[in-house]
Design an enzyme around this catalytic site. Structure first.
Site, short mmCIF file in Angstrom:
data_model
loop_
_atom_site.label_atom_id
_atom_site.label_comp_id
_atom_site.label_asym_id
_atom_site.label_seq_id
_atom_site.Cartn_x
_atom_site.Cartn_y
_atom_site.Cartn_z
N ASP A 315 66.44 8.67 -40.75
CA ASP A 315 65.65 9.71 -40.45
C ASP A 315 66.58 10.94 -40.39
O ASP A 315 67.73 10.71 -40.32
CB ASP A 315 64.77 9.48 -39.30
CG ASP A 315 63.55 10.46 -38.89
OD1 ASP A 315 62.56 10.07 -38.39
OD2 ASP A 315 63.61 11.43 -39.42
N GLU A 505 55.87 15.41 -33.27
CA GLU A 505 57.02 14.61 -32.51
C GLU A 505 57.21 14.82 -31.10
O GLU A 505 55.99 14.78 -30.38
CB GLU A 505 58.40 15.11 -33.28
CG GLU A 505 58.35 14.90 -34.82
CD GLU A 505 59.55 14.75 -35.56
OE1 GLU A 505 59.68 15.53 -36.61
OE2 GLU A 505 60.49 14.21 -35.00
#
Ligand code: GLC
Length: 644
Positions: A315, A505
């Protein structure tokens, strides 16, 4: 199994390689089923032949993934970079209005540069197409996965995958960082809406369908690479803290959090993205640490036990969180099994540090070769030239999205006979969200957080307000954002739209000091319903949210209450169920959406395994029930703070 003390756990890990540590590794690996590799001899031969042509420097270029704001086509050629990405809210030439043709033109420049550096080895451009091609102006945005979970319709999810792949290909891109396969345990997590739900079997079924749809036509230029993410247990962190620590036994890691990955592997997923989160084996209290450095799970489980032959991508600067690493220097993650490092801006330093680590033997050449072999296998498994035109039409699928919106709506409260409203109804629409595509679409919509946009950024979209005006006629619809300018008694019904502001997020996490009472975090929504409720017209409330919320006080001020999730650009799908069809129009089968998460009965019901929710997983009304729920929902005072 007795809970060992952290000291014992630490000792266990300090003696890595001892029988106890090996036993722990075995337990983790053996919790998973054995899958058999499926190799294509011709493909393998092509991969080996290409691998032999690459220098070490070119191999390091293949595993390096910069962001488009940090690299030019010339640099792609100079460094022999094999893959790039655009993050949420990154567009060609920093222009959020860039057309599909402009996306395509930039992609072709990068591709040409890569082919000059490594002829015959294509460049891959990855993007977060998580509910349609959501960075692209004019693209249809579908309901986020939490809404698709409520449809429980795998065929629909597969079709959405195909439509999303078409849109991504139209812009010249190759790789969608989707689907998220989280099985969420605590809805305080800011990414709850990216999950299909809290039921592992449903996540497996819909995750498989999403991958099948995205990767359909991969070899003939229509499909794109899908990404099973975020491996593993991203949705299982303690208190829903984004990038936190997931506590689960090795068995539950496989059975619950691994369910989506088994479905994705069954669908032939070619890429997996590692999770920022960490894992602690709650059975033996063994802290396995950050997923980005976990060799047992990245290599032992995924690549060996499950025979995954594709590539694992990190990521965003995720390797920098591995102990002893920085964003630009992390042999440990590569040695653990990471194949591509997403290093958006520090990629030159990463390239130099990694080349040096290989030359010094701190990254074995065999590991680098394995990573590049996997990358080449993925690249040669798809046709890179797109077989889709770079047009606005190719990034749109409004009728499919409209259907998905209809099927995603969950009716939590309903006064019998109220919905659908007749075509003759005079309607007062209240709530600023009724006229906001940003609120309707949520995060990952043109920008990363879904903020700093206006309706003009979604020229293809239809707000709920516009949709009601289309169906009822403008003369029958009055908009009053805060509900203070009109007397509800002069209308046949009030449609109130409330909800969460967009987020993505960790910025969407519900903090430990907060709770799930929506009216505490958005008091204007309670004020709005207090303004219109009980004033001579029934109130139909729609909630735009990325998670289930505690809404007893709001539902008690509504005659119908609909969980609308984050429906995307096609507000027409909302009006379809609110207003009766005209003569000759299709009659929708009512509310078919059913919850894929439990709905809280209290402000502290964060857990998706709550024993007594207001509605369980699978809950929801059809709208055809003959009688309403009897008494109002309880509205006790909140506890000062929820139990940790
Ligand atoms: C983000 C997300 C991930 C996304 C990636 C690229 O931080 O965690 O889901 O694919 O970065 O934008």
């Amino acid at each position: 199994m007795t809970r060992s003390t952290p000291l014992l756990a630490a000792t266990l890990l300090l003696c890595a390689g001892t029988p106890a540590a090996l036993a722990d590794t075995d337990a983790v690996v053996h919790a998973w089923p054995v899958r058999q590799p499926q190799r294509d001899a011709a493909l393998e031969a092509r991969v080996e032949a290409a691998l032999k042509t690459l220098t070490t420097r070119q191999k390091v270029g293949q595993i390096t993934q910069p962001e488009i704001r940090a690299i030019t086509p010339d640099e792609v050629r100079e460094y022999a970079i094999g893959t790039i990405l655009n993050g949420g809210g990154a567009w060609p030439n920093l222009d959020k209005a860039a057309t599909p043709a402009q996306w395509r033109a930039l992609s072709e420049k990068y591709q040409a540069a890569a082919q000059q550096a490594t002829p015959g080895i294509p460049l891959l451009w990855g993007t977060d197409a998580v509910h349609g091609h959501n960075n692209v102006r004019g693209a249809t945005l579908f309901p986020h996965n939490i809404g698709l979970g409520a449809t429980r319709n795998a065929a629909l999810v597969r079709d959405i995958g195909r439509a999303t792949a078409r849109a991504v290909r139209a812009t010249g891109l190759h790789w969608a960082f989707a689907p998220t396969l989280a099985v969420v345990q605590d809805v305080r997590w800011g990414r709850t809406y990216e999950s299909f739900g809290a039921d592992p079997a449903l996540v497996r079924q819909l995750g498989q369908a999403a991958v099948e749809g995205l990767q359909d036509g991969l070899k003939d230029g229509r499909g794109v690479l899908a990404t099973a993410k975020h491996y593993i247990a991203d949705g299982g962190t303690r208190r829903g803290i984004d990038q936190g620590v997931a506590h689960a036994s090795a068995t539950d890691l496989a059975r619950v959090h691994g369910a989506g990955y088994l479905g994705a592997l069954d669908a032939g997923v070619l890429t997996v993205m590692a999770s920022f989160s960490s894992w602690t084996d709650s059975a033996g209290y063994v802290q396995h640490g950050k997923m980005h450095g976990n060799k047992t799970l990245l290599t032992g489980v995924l690549k060996e036990r499950l025979a995954f032959d594709g590539l694992i991508v990190s990521d965003w600067d995720g390797v920098g969180q591995v102990p002893g690493c920085t964003d630009e220097d992390c042999p440990a993650s590569i040695n653990a099994g990471m194949d591509i490092i997403m290093v958006p801006f520090k990629w030159k330093a990463f390239h130099a540090n990694t080349l040096r680590a290989v030359e010094q033997g701190r990254i074995p050449m065999a590991r680098l070769d394995d990573a590049v072999r996997r990358i080449l296998r993925v690249k040669f498994s798809m046709s890179v030239p797109a077989a889709v035109p770079a047009t606005l039409e190719a990034v749109q699928a409004p009728e499919l999205a409209r259907r998905a919106v209809r099927e995603s709506l969950v009716l939590l409260k309903h006064r019998p006979g109220l919905l659908p409203l007749p075509r003759t109804a005079r309607v007062l629409v209240v709530g600023a969200a009724a006229d906001s595509l940003a609120r309707q679409a949520g995060g990952w919509s043109v920008t990363w957080q879904g903020r700093d946009t206006t309706n003009a950024d979604f020229p293809q979209g239809t707000t709920l307000l516009a949709a009601l005006r289309q169906r009822l006629g403008a003369g029958q619809v009055t908009f009053d954002a805060d509900g203070t300018q009109h007397d509800p008694a002069r209308f046949d019904a009030v449609v109130a739209v409330i909800g969460e502001p967009p987020y993505a997020e960790g910025e969407g996490d519900v903090r430990v000091t907060e709770n799930l009472r929506h009216s505490r975090r958005q008091p204007a929504d309670l004020a709005l319903l207090q303004q219109v409720s009980g004033r001579g017209a029934p109130v139909v409330t729609l909630l735009f949210s990325g998670r289930p919320l505690y809404v007893n006080d709001l539902a008690n001020r509504s005659d119908a209450f609909i969980a609308a999730w984050l429906p995307g650009t096609e507000g027409t799908g909302l009006a379809d169920l609110l207003v009766a069809p005209a003569a000759g129009e299709p009659a929708w089968p009512g509310f078919t959406g059913r919850l894929s998460f439990p709905w809280p009965a209290g402000p502290c019901q964060f857990s998706t395994r709550e024993a007594r929710p207001w509605w369980p997983i699978g809950g929801g009304l059809s709208g055809k029930e003959a009688k309403a729920e009897g008494k109002p929902l309880p509205e006790p005072a909140d506890p000062p703070i929820c139990p940790l």
